[in-house]
Design an enzyme around this catalytic site. Structure first.
Site, PDB file in Angstrom:
ATOM      1  N   ASN A  58      -8.064   7.928  14.842  1.00  0.00           N
ATOM      2  CA  ASN A  58      -6.829   7.283  15.248  1.00  0.00           C
ATOM      3  C   ASN A  58      -7.132   5.815  15.535  1.00  0.00           C
ATOM      4  O   ASN A  58      -8.238   5.484  15.975  1.00  0.00           O
ATOM      5  CB  ASN A  58      -6.245   7.936  16.508  1.00  0.00           C
ATOM      6  CG  ASN A  58      -5.747   9.337  16.251  1.00  0.00           C
ATOM      7  OD1 ASN A  58      -4.914   9.564  15.383  1.00  0.00           O
ATOM      8  ND2 ASN A  58      -6.266  10.297  17.010  1.00  0.00           N
TER       9      ASN A  58
ATOM     10  N   ASP B 245     -12.482   0.039  -1.285  1.00  0.00           N
ATOM     11  CA  ASP B 245     -11.232   0.645  -0.819  1.00  0.00           C
ATOM     12  C   ASP B 245     -10.198  -0.433  -0.509  1.00  0.00           C
ATOM     13  O   ASP B 245      -9.517  -0.378   0.511  1.00  0.00           O
ATOM     14  CB  ASP B 245     -11.497   1.503   0.418  1.00  0.00           C
ATOM     15  CG  ASP B 245     -10.388   2.523   0.673  1.00  0.00           C
ATOM     16  OD1 ASP B 245      -9.666   2.863  -0.293  1.00  0.00           O
ATOM     17  OD2 ASP B 245     -10.248   2.982   1.816  1.00  0.00           O
TER      18      ASP B 245
END
Length: 580
Positions: free
Chosen positions: A137, A257
């Protein structure tokens, strides 16, 4: 000893501030010397850990983690280092920090928003959840003493598996993966890259304390604005390119990425457009991008910051300045491997540029297998009417980035020298495998749903269509990374020595595990979301009956070339309904 060169490099550049939090007292541990109490694998990444003195008073007031981090990292200052923490120097600044905390506490009290209590983060107050992943998170937080706002990535540590059906499966992130990310992030210092401020670990979690980019993800701005003007697109992509150039040429790192989710930005004041400009097919209610200010930005988008190095890897060592080998003795196969590795970032750069210019990705299909095939074959097109008003120079540049052959694909220097980037008036030419930019798409009908006005990026990001679009990006980039890996391995056949050496490098970077695990995770996520929207009652209720019939008919028809069912992608819904 295959880790020796990287280990030495890390030792030369200084230590990472890594803090181990005692689960019993959770007192600050800061004894002034380092000891390698990680496993051998962790030590090989050059990570050290602060060890507590057994006589330390657990009730003593902890020092600022940020202050200690900068004492350590800036032993060898870099020209790019600009991440000094804000240290209040007078009573007024302390008052501001306290006021900010009180104001936020009042807001949260009324909103009822609550966050988990993470042991080891006592010096921070969590303000907002910014994102999440399978085992992580990300929160916006504030340092309780200094008032500095930061982003904290909370990563669940891998725990022993209790499932007898799969004894190898562990829930959480393995230590070597997170330590690799930390090791790479502490090496990079550039104004267009998010800086790692601190790394903390407890028995349950890893905490990466990062610089905060207050604007959020670029992805949300694509949803909000539908697309960017060429000026704003150039402003964004040039900054991303400078970050890539620094990683490739100065650090020997490939990101692997690069996508809109991992591009953050610092917000600027919005200046309304003096004269609104529309493209063919635009919705008249399209959100105003605002006036573009050269060197500053537009649409609240200022400085771009590249983030998330979870899939990054090192392709050359700074001591030899050659790709993972000894100077003068590097085999051609390894040099080509570096080219392939960097080419993954250049391909992703092309995907991002394509997306921000028109508002949708170059590769799309509701079928995962067909989507991966389109990516591997480079099957994309400049769809009309959305690309009709975009300059030929921009299309030519994209074609040189989305070319399938990595040997022919632009490198970062060619990209930055292209006339569309540099602003010169030199003629440009498309890549040999570029789609025909003058040809109009097959004459089939695009049916659009009536869009709901997206008031804020946060609400847009929670719609099923936007979540699906995220997965399209993830699948596209994962498919291309795997395709490049296959090409690299094919080039190594016939040379066992090189294969063994590169096998060692694969072990170092865990790149095969990254590909396999990442792809499985993305495919699982793709299956959970509704790409088509056919079973989504909220979408079906907004789609006219005629559109539903035409959509069903299109699914039975076969078209040649690039197929894109625009009626089923929420991002496209913000475009004006129009027949081609």
């Amino acid at each position: 000893m295959r880790f020796k060169s990287i280990q030495q490099n890390i030792e030369d550049e200084g230590k990472v501030n890594v803090r181990e939090v005692n689960p019993d007292s959770y007192a600050e541990r800061d004894h002034g010397y380092t000891a390698g109490i990680f496993s051998d694998a962790e030590e090989n990444f050059g990570i050290t850990q602060q060890v507590a003195d057994s006589t330390q008073n657990p009730t003593s007031k902890p020092k600022s983690r940020h202050a200690h981090f900068h004492e350590t990292v800036h032993e060898n200052p870099s020209e790019y280092s600009r991440s000094k923490c804000k240290q209040p120097t007078n009573e007024k600044e302390y008052d501001k920090a306290i006021e900010a905390l009180v104001a936020k506490a009042i807001v949260e009290e009324h909103s009822g928003q609550q966050f988990p209590v993470y042991k080891g983060l006592e010096q921070y107050t969590l303000l907002q959840k910014m994102g999440d992943g399978a085992f992580s998170n990300v929160y916006k937080a504030i340092h309780n003493r200094t008032g500095e706002k930061v982003a904290i990535k909370v990563v669940q540590r891998a725990q022993p598996n209790t499932d007898p059906r799969d004894p190898r499966k562990r829930q959480g992130v393995e230590s070597h993966n997170i330590l690799k990310e930390v090791q790479i992030m502490r090496r990079v210092k550039h104004p267009n890259i998010i800086q790692l401020l601190e790394f903390i670990q407890t028995p349950e979690y890893y905490y990466l304390v990062l610089e905060l980019a207050d604007g959020g993800e670029l992805f949300h701005q694509i949803v909000r604005l539908t697309y960017f003007s060429e000026d704003l697109s150039r402003h964004v992509i040039t900054q991303v390119a400078h970050a890539i150039r620094y990683l490739h040429e100065d650090c020997g790192v490939v990101h692997r990425d690069i996508k809109p989710e991992n591009l953050l930005f610092d917000s600027i004041d919005f200046v309304p457009s003096r004269v609104r400009k529309y493209r063919a097919g635009d919705d008249p209610d399209k959100v105003d991008e605002g006036e573009f200010i050269p060197g500053v930005g537009a649409g609240t988008i200022g400085r771009i910051r590249l983030a998330d190095f979870g899939l990054s890897k090192v392709v050359w060592d700074s001591h030899t300045q050659t790709p993972c080998g000894t100077m003068g003795y590097t085999a051609p196969e390894i040099v080509r491997d570096e080219r392939y590795s960097k080419g993954v970032d250049m391909w992703a750069l092309g995907c991002v540029l394509y997306t921000i210019l028109c508002g949708f990705p170059p590769f799309y299909d509701e079928s995962i297998s067909l989507l991966t095939k389109k990516v591997s074959r480079g099957e994309y097109s400049f769809l009309s009417p959305w690309w009709d008003d975009i300059s030929k120079s921009a299309k030519d540049l994209i074609s040189h980035l989305l070319t399938v052959d990595p040997e022919s694909r632009y490198d970062i220097h060619q990209f930055l020298a292209h006339p569309w980037i540099s602003g010169s008036r030199e003629p440009t030419f498309p890549a040999t495998d570029a789609p025909n930019t003058a040809q109009r798409e097959n004459p089939f009908t695009y049916d659009f749903l009536e869009p709901e006005d997206v008031a804020a990026a946060g609400s847009a990001a929670r719609t099923p269509g936007v979540n699906s679009l995220r997965e399209v990006f993830n699948i596209s980039y994962a498919a291309h990374r795997m395709e490049q890996e296959k090409i690299r391995k094919r080039g190594q056949r016939g040379n066992q020595g090189i294969m063994n050496f590169m096998g060692d490098m694969d072990d170092l970077m865990e790149e095969n595990d990254d590909y396999d695990d990442g792809t499985k995770s993305v495919e699982h996520s793709m299956k959970r979301v509704n790409l088509s929207g056919e079973n989504d009652p909220s979408l079906a209720s907004r789609q006219p009956a005629q559109s539903q019939q035409q959509s069903s008919q299109r699914s039975r028809n076969k078209f040649k070339g690039f197929q894109l069912n625009l009626s089923k992608a929420t991002l496209y819904n913000r475009r004006h309904r129009q027949k081609v």
